[in-house]
Structures are given as structure tokens and as C-alpha cells.
Enzyme design. Structure first.
Site, PDB file in Angstrom:
ATOM      1  N   ASP A 281       0.870  -1.160   0.000  1.00 50.82           N
ATOM      2  CA  ASP A 281       0.000   0.000   0.000  1.00 50.82           C
ATOM      3  C   ASP A 281       0.920   1.227   0.000  1.00 50.82           C
ATOM      4  O   ASP A 281       2.142   1.099   0.077  1.00 50.82           O
ATOM      5  CB  ASP A 281      -0.934  -0.022   1.212  1.00 50.82           C
ATOM      6  CG  ASP A 281      -2.134   0.903   1.015  1.00 50.82           C
ATOM      7  OD1 ASP A 281      -2.063   1.807   0.159  1.00 50.82           O
ATOM      8  OD2 ASP A 281      -3.146   0.724   1.719  1.00 50.82           O
TER       9      ASP A 281
HETATM   10  C1  BGC Z   1      -4.903   3.436   0.373  1.00 52.34           C
HETATM   11  C2  BGC Z   1      -5.088   2.546  -0.836  1.00 52.34           C
HETATM   12  C3  BGC Z   1      -4.949   3.381  -2.084  1.00 52.34           C
HETATM   13  C4  BGC Z   1      -3.607   4.089  -2.083  1.00 52.34           C
HETATM   14  C5  BGC Z   1      -3.363   4.942  -3.301  1.00 52.34           C
HETATM   15  C6  BGC Z   1      -3.627   4.262   0.298  1.00 52.34           C
HETATM   16  O1  BGC Z   1      -3.588   5.171   1.331  1.00 52.34           O
HETATM   17  O2  BGC Z   1      -4.902   2.650   1.544  1.00 52.34           O
HETATM   18  O3  BGC Z   1      -6.345   1.930  -0.787  1.00 52.34           O
HETATM   19  O4  BGC Z   1      -5.106   2.596  -3.223  1.00 52.34           O
HETATM   20  O5  BGC Z   1      -3.528   4.918  -0.934  1.00 52.34           O
HETATM   21  O6  BGC Z   1      -4.134   6.082  -3.307  1.00 52.34           O
END
Ligand code: BGC
Length: 771
Positions: A281
Site C-alpha cells: 500500500d
Molecule cells: C490506500 C489505498 C490506495 C492508495 C493509493 C492508500 O492510502 O490505503 O487503498 O489505493 O492509498 O491512493
């Protein structure tokens, strides 16, 4: 050999060597297809390999220690990230964009007159409420079309964590509390997206159930992990082959998800056969990059220079075997060769937003759940006059922060949608509300923020005292409509009890409107436009009808009008239990919170598995939802008894009312007692009828296999089908069982033996039928 010929041979060798090395220098192998990957990896330098496994967000690289404002791709503004290119070997950079409610990119670009709007689809809990796989696939398909039109290769969705904890701040990004429904919905979504030749990313793997502390250590027993937190992912991996998977931020049983080899290699790749690539993530806290690579994480996102350096150093010092890095690189290349960018696709920049808006509207209406409809208060003809109460109708809350933010071309407000459908609204009342909302929004406390990634744009307002207005409106209107809506405060936190319980001013509004309309002999309907469940039990008797719309996306007003007028007969069913009281939940005293470690002591008893087994009555149960018509279930039949690994089941559903409608049929199974303890019942299959005309019937067919029916025995590390008699229950909800049959398993069946992995570091005491 003569001297002459030996001179000749030496010259030839030198020539060949020379020409070979010049060729190697000038035309290194190019990435062309799957067969070329091996040679390309062999030709990559260590820094090139390290670049490929670390995302390429230059903006973020510079901001890493500053306040993080969300990652960015410089190729597609507003997209969450991109990979790094290695042009020398024909490896392009691919673009990744969120998210669960549609494509998250910027709608406008500097120095460019064109717009890049995306469709804001209903949130995933709306999609799951439809229980309609064909529809969810269509939503995925339309999302994939937009990705392709805007030059994006991978969608960072669907989110498929389990809604174990009612106040998890990101539950609306997920489908359900049930892993089977989650897995099947995610499968449909992924298939739809990928039908366009772009990829989907299932996320967040796994047990990411706390927003307030992303980095919690989730302590979960192996059985609950297998049956609840891995099951949905397994279904999606096996049935939809997603191109990518995003790891969770948290630890699972003491090991970071991104460094967890048992999770990412033993289970994901080796047991399930996942053949895409995995990414972290958007992580800004340092982790052990070498271990991440070894564990099976392919891509570190959004990408920082230190990570690249760390990987190079790990290989140079022998901490990371270069062969492991090669494998991670090859796995990424295996997906890159499938992307539109690699194939030289030219993005049109012009998706069919009108068509997609129609799909969004259909999905929003099909996901609405009719919870109550006394005296057939609904549907209500558009010839009627409506009085709308509740401040949120002045503002249009389509929902979704963070990765679910979508810059839509428009959003249809509730009054606007109702008026377009032909209803007459009480305009004096609306003016009162408008003035009240404007005055509060002018204050610092309730000021609206603009399009912020983390913070809700609509701080929740107290309701105004409308006792007097309600009496006047009850005289001049045919129906009172109360809108309860909420988006909880910040993306980085969980919902709070104030989000769950109605405030005094909200309770008073319901009481006043109810009293005034009752006196005038007119019905009151409550619309819930919320991201998650609210407390309902204390006020539900005061109103005639309740419609749960969740967060329906940009077509909110139209879709609501479709259901109120009866153009669409509601057919949604709850994908999540609505408890009578928060205190009824087994984790009520521990969640929300911000613990370092969190023991999943409810174990396998998540959602309805808890309520049905321990007989804790919810206000509305899992799988529940009314229609404007009624359905009769007959002829539940089962082939193959005793059970030989597969059972074919059919049940006939007849529309017994006087309006066309669709029914979601749920098949639950009650396992025999003895051996492993099991929940009172578990969802094992479901289906949705076509639109049935009054008097029409349809027979739905289901196939139950041993894998779906089995329970996980941690002592043997195997999926087991216990011997005994299994009850098959065909229900209109988890409590409204209409038909029952049984089948027998003669001898225990060991369905699958798996590796004994992912055990908690210590025993935890969990809820059980015997304690
Ligand atoms: C989130 C993800 C997301 C990523 C990109 C993260 O903070 O947990 O779900 O895809 O950011 O925006």
C-alpha cells in the site's frame, strides 16, 4: 592448422566477439512478449532491477518527510502512482489509479482545455447490496473503459476487506461482512474491469480492519484467517485472476503483511496459483525491503529513492539473493506485457460518460434496500407533493474520501432527482433549510472544505427545530421524507459512536415530523444516505418506511426517484448486519480504539455468524430487504444425497404479488454438530432472479462443492467436511428461511490439506459456543 588459417580463425573469433559485444551494447534484448522476459531480466543491471520494483513517484520522493498529500503520477495527473520505465530494454512505465468508486484522477490539467471526468459509481457496499453479479461486472466493465480511455493500466480496486467491525472508517470501500459474498462480488468486478485489457488490484491483503491505526498487529487464529479473512481473496484469485494485489499496511500475527512470506508466497502464489504481481500500500514508513522481496512483494509503492538504494545494497551485501529479485522483476514484467501502455494503445481521452452514468444509476437503484414499508407507504406516485426534512438534502453527499474520491462530471442531488421525476416539493420548507444550512456553513465549526483527500467536505450539521414547519408541511404535502446522511469526519480515522447514534436534534426531527404527519394521516419515509449502519431501533416505529441507499454515487437523486416512484422495484438485501445497539456487538468495548495489537476474539463469529449463533437479535438481519411485491419459494430440491463432492440444488421462486420484481435467494448451510464447532448457519451460495412479472416463476440452480462447504481444522491444517447431516436453507434473509432440505456426508472428507502457516505467536482466548 596452417598459420594462415589460424590467423584467419583468430580474426574471425575477434570479429565475432566484437560484433557480439557491439550488438549487446547497441541492441539489448527488448521486452516483446512472455518469451522475452527471461532474456530481458538477464540483461538488466542491478539498479535497473531495483528501479522496477520501486514505484516512480518523483513528487513523493521529495515529499517523503514532509506532510504527505497523496501520491501522484506525472503521466496521468491525479492518478495514484506509476512504475519506473527502463527504456533501454523496452520496459515502459505503467500507470495505477484508484479506486473503489471509480477512476480517481484530476478532472482538469494545467494548460489543457479538455476535461477528464470519471463516473462516480455507487460504493462497493451498494454493489454488494444488489447481490447482482451481472450488474457488478457491468460497473467493473465501465470503470475499465474509463481507465483505458485515460491511459491507465491498473485500477487500485476492488477493496475486499471484511466488514468485521462496524465502525471501520473504510468499510464503505468494501463489499460485505461475509467472505463468500465479498469474493463473488470482487470476482465480478475484476472480470468486468479486466475485460477491457486493463488490470484490477484486489486489496488490502489482509485483515486491514482498522483505519485509526493502520499499522496494528492483527492477531487472528488460523481458522478465522482461513475462513473469514483469506476466503474472499482466494475466490477472487482463483476465479478472476486479478493482475495485481495490494498488501495491507498492518501486521498479521506479528509479521508485516508486506514482509509475510507465508501469506504472499505459501498461500497466495503456491496454494492459490496467483500469477500477477503484488504491491505494498502507499507506505511511508521504512520496512525491510529485502524481506519484502523475499516474502513475495513485487512493487514498493508509491516509491522512494531510499528503497531503491536499500535493494541494491541488500543484493551487494548478500542480504538478498539476486535470483529472488529477478523473480520479482519477472512477475512484474509478466503483467506489464499485458498493459495498454506496453501495447502502444493511444488513450482516447473520451469515455462514454453518458452510458456509464446510466450504469451507475441502475447500480445505485438496484443496491437500495427497503427496510420497512408499512401500509405500502412506498412506492409513491410522482403526482404527489413531498416535504423533505433533514439538512443533508440541501447538499449532495455522494460519499467517498481518500482512494474513493472521484471527480465526477456532476452529482444529482436528491431534490433535483425528485423534481425531474415529477414530484412537487415543498419549496418554502426548502428555503428554510437552505438559509439554515448556509448560516451554519458560514461558521468556522461547520465550514465546508474543498475536495480534500483526507477530510470530509461536509462536517455533520445539527438539525434545526422544525416542529412548527412539520405541522404546516403535513397539511400541504402528501408525504414527509426525512433524509439522514453522514460522511464521517476524516479518512485517517474510524467512525465514532456519534456517527452511529443519532444526535438529539436528529431524534427530535424524526419525532416531530412523525407526529405531525401521523396527525394529518400521511406517511413518513426515512432515507438513509450513509456510508455505514446507523442506530435504527429507537426510532423505526415512528416512521412508515425506511430506505437504505448507502452512498449511491453521482446518480443519487435519479436512483432514489426511480425507487420512490416504483420505476425500479427495490431488490437490495443487506450485505451487513444492522445491530439493534452498538453494545450488542462482541467487540463493543474494544473498538474503535487505537491499539498496537488487536486480538480478533470474535474469531469466526463475524456479523450474522455471531448474531445467529449467540441469538443476539439485530434490528435488521444479514440478507434482509423488502420488495414492493412478495415472493413464494417452492420445490427446494437437491441431487446427490449422500454427498459425493458436489450437490446440485434448485429452488423455484414465484412473484406472488402484483408488481414486477426481482428476488435475491440465499442458500445457507447448517453444519452437523460434533467435531469442529460451526456458526449456526453460513451463506454458501446465492442467486438473483430476472425481473419476474406477477405470477411468473423462475427456478434458480446452485452447485455446492466440498471446498465451499468445508470448515478449516487448524489442528490438521486441512479443510474438512465433517460427516453427518447438513441442512440446506433457502432464505429471503439469514432469518427468513423459506425452504429446507438436507444432505448427508457419510464419511468425513478431507477436502484439502494446506501448509500450517500464519499461526498467531500466542494462544488467544476466543468466543466459542462452549464458553
Ligand atoms: C490506500 C489505498 C490506495 C492508495 C493509493 C492508500 O492510502 O490505503 O487503498 O489505493 O492509498 O491512493
Amino acid at each position: 592448422m596452417t598459420t594462415k588459417s589460424s590467423i584467419y580463425l583468430t580474426a574471425l573469433t575477434v570479429f565475432l566477439l566484437f560484433s557480439h559485444s557491439t550488438r549487446a551494447q547497441h541492441t539489448p534484448p527488448q521486452l516483446t512478449d512472455k518469451a522475452s522476459i527471461e532474456a530481458v531480466v538477464a540483461a538488466m543491471t542491478l539498479p535497473e532491477k531495483a528501479a522496477l520494483v520501486v514505484g516512480g513517484n518523483k513528487d513523493v520522493l521529495q515529499q517523503v518527510n514532509e506532510e504527505i498529500i497523496g501520491a501522484q503520477s506525472d503521466r496521468v495527473p491525479g492518478a495514484a502512482g506509476q512504475t519506473q520505465a527502463v527504456p533501454r530494454l523496452g520496459i515502459p512505465s505503467i500507470v495505477l489509479a484508484d479506486g473503489p468508486m471509480g477512476v480517481r484522477i484530476n478532472a482538469t490539467r494545467e494548460g489543457d482545455d479538455r476535461t477528464y471526468y470519471a463516473t462516480k459509481f455507487p460504493s462497493p457496499n451498494v454493489l454488494a447490496s444488489s447481490w447482482d453479479t451481472a450488474l457488478v461486472r457491468k460497473v467493473g466493465w465501465a470503470t475499465g473503459r474509463e481507465l483505458k480511455a485515460y491511459g491507465i493500466d491498473l485500477l487500485l480496486a476492488p477493496g475486499m476487506n471484511i466488514q468485521t467491525y462496524l465502525l471501520n472508517g473504510r468499510n464503505y470501500e468494501y463489499f460485505s461482512e461475509d467472505p463468500l459474498l465479498t469474493g463473488i462480488m470482487a470476482t465480478a468486478h475484476v472480470k468486468g474491469v479486466q475485460a477491457n485489457g486493463v488490470g484490477a488490484t484486489i486489496k488490502h491483503f489482509t485483515a486491514f480492519n482498522q483505519r485509526a491505526n493502520n499499522t496494528v498487529n492483527a492477531i487472528i487464529r488460523q481458522r478465522a484467517l482461513r475462513e473469514i479473512y483469506l476466503r474472499g481473496f482466494k475466490i477472487a484469485v482463483k476465479q478472476a485472476s486479478p493482475w495485481a494485489l495490494m498488501d495491507a499496511y498492518n501486521k498479521i500475527n506479528g509479521v508485516w503483511a508486506t514482509e509475510n512470506e507465508e501469506l504472499l508466497t505459501d498461500v497466495l502464489r503456491e496454494e492459490w496459483g496467483f500469477d500477477g504481481f503484488t504491491m505494498t500500500d502507499w507506505e511511508f514508513t521504512p520496512r525491510d525491503e529485502a524481506q519484502q522481496m523475499r516474502a513475495g512483494t513485487n512493487l514498493l509503492m508509491p516509491g522512494r529513492e531510499e528503497q531503491q538504494k536499500a535493494i541494491i545494497e541488500a543484493v551487494e551485501t548478500g542480504k538478498l539473493d539476486e535470483a529472488v529479485l529477478d523473480r520479482r522483476v519477472s512477475e512484474i514484467l509478466g503483467i506489464i506485457i499485458r498493459t495498454p501502455t506496453f501495447k502502444g494503445h493511444t488513450p482516447s481521452g473520451d469515455p462514454d460518460l453518458d452510458l456509464h452514468a446510466r450504469i451507475a444509476r441502475e447500480a445505485a437503484a438496484d443496491g437500495m434496500i427497503l427496510l420497512k414499508n408499512e401500509g405500502d407507504a412506498l412506492p409513491v406516485s410522482s403526482a404527489n407533493r413531498l416535504a423533505i426534512f433533514g439538512t443533508p438534502h440541501i447538499e449532495t453527499m455522494t460519499g467517498g474520501r481518500g482512494s474513493a474520491l472521484v471527480s465526477a462530471r456532476y452529482a444529482v442531488g436528491i431534490p433535483e432527482g425528485l423534481k425531474t421525476a415529477g414530484y412537487q416539493l415543498d419549496e418554502d420548507l426548502r428555503k428554510r433549510y437552505r438559509n439554515y444550512v448556509d448560516s451554519l456553513r458560514a461558521t468556522e465549526e461547520y465550514e465546508k472544505t474543498e475536495g480534500d483527500f483526507f477530510v470530509s467536505t461536509y462536517p455533520k450539521l445539527p438539525e434545526m427545530d422544525i416542529a412548527k414547519e412539520a405541522r404546516i408541511a403535513a397539511e400541504s404535502s402528501d408525504l414527509g421524507l426525512i433524509l439522514l446522511a453522514s460522511e464521517h469526519g476524516t479518512y485517517g480515522s474510524d467512525r465514532s459512536l456519534e456517527d452511529f447514534y443519532l444526535s438529539e436534534s436528529h431524534q427530535k426531527m424524526i419525532a416531530d415530523v412523525s407526529q405531525a404527519f401521523k396527525k394529518a394521516g400521511k406517511p413518513v419515509v426515512v432515507i438513509l444516505n450513509t456510508e455505514g449502519p446507523l442506530e435504527i431501533a429507537s426510532w423505526k416505529d415512528k416512521v412508515d418506511a425506511i430506505l437504505l441507499a448507502w452512498q449511491p454515487g453521482q446518480e443519487l437523486g435519479h436512483a432514489l426517484a426511480d425507487v420512490l416512484t416504483g420505476r425500479v422495484n427495490p431488490s437490495g438485501k443487506l450485505p451487513q448486519t444492522l445491530p439493534a445497539d452498538y453494545r450488542d456487538l462482541p467487540y463493543a468495548d474494544r473498538y474503535p480504539g487505537k491499539p498496537e495489537a488487536f486480538e480478533y476474539t470474535e474469531d469466526i463469529y463475524v456479523g450474522y455468524r455471531y448474531h445467529s449463533t449467540f441469538q443476539v437479535d439485530p434490528v435488521y438481519e444479514f440478507g434482509y430487504g423488502l420488495s414492493y411485491t412478495t415472493f413464494e419459494y417452492t420445490a427446494l430440491e437437491i441431487e446427490h444425497t449422500p454427498f459425493d463432492g458436489k450437490a446440485n440444488i434448485s429452488v423455484t421462486v414465484k412473484n406472488a404479488g402484483d408488481r414486477p420484481g426481482r428476488e435475491v435467494v440465499q442458500l445457507y448451510v447448517e453444519a452437523p454438530e460434533g467435531g469442529l464447532e460451526n456458526p449456526a448457519l453460513e451463506l454458501k451460495a446465492f442467486g438473483k432472479t430476472r425481473e419476474l412479472l406477477p405470477g411468473d416463476a423462475q427456478t434458480l440452480h446452485f452447485e455446492l462443492d466440498a471446498q465451499t462447504l468445508a470448515s478449516f481444522d487448524p489442528n490438521r491444517s486441512a479443510w474438512i467436511l465433517q460427516k453427518g447431516s447438513y441442512a440446506v436453507l433457502a432464505g429471503a434473509s439469514s432469518e427468513d428461511i423459506r425452504q429446507t432440505t438436507t444432505f448427508t456426508v457419510g464419511d468425513e472428507i478431507v477436502v484439502e490439506e494446506v501448509r500450517d502457516v500464519l499461526a498467531p505467536e500466542k494462544e488467544i482466548e476466543v468466543l466459542s459456543r462452549s464458553n
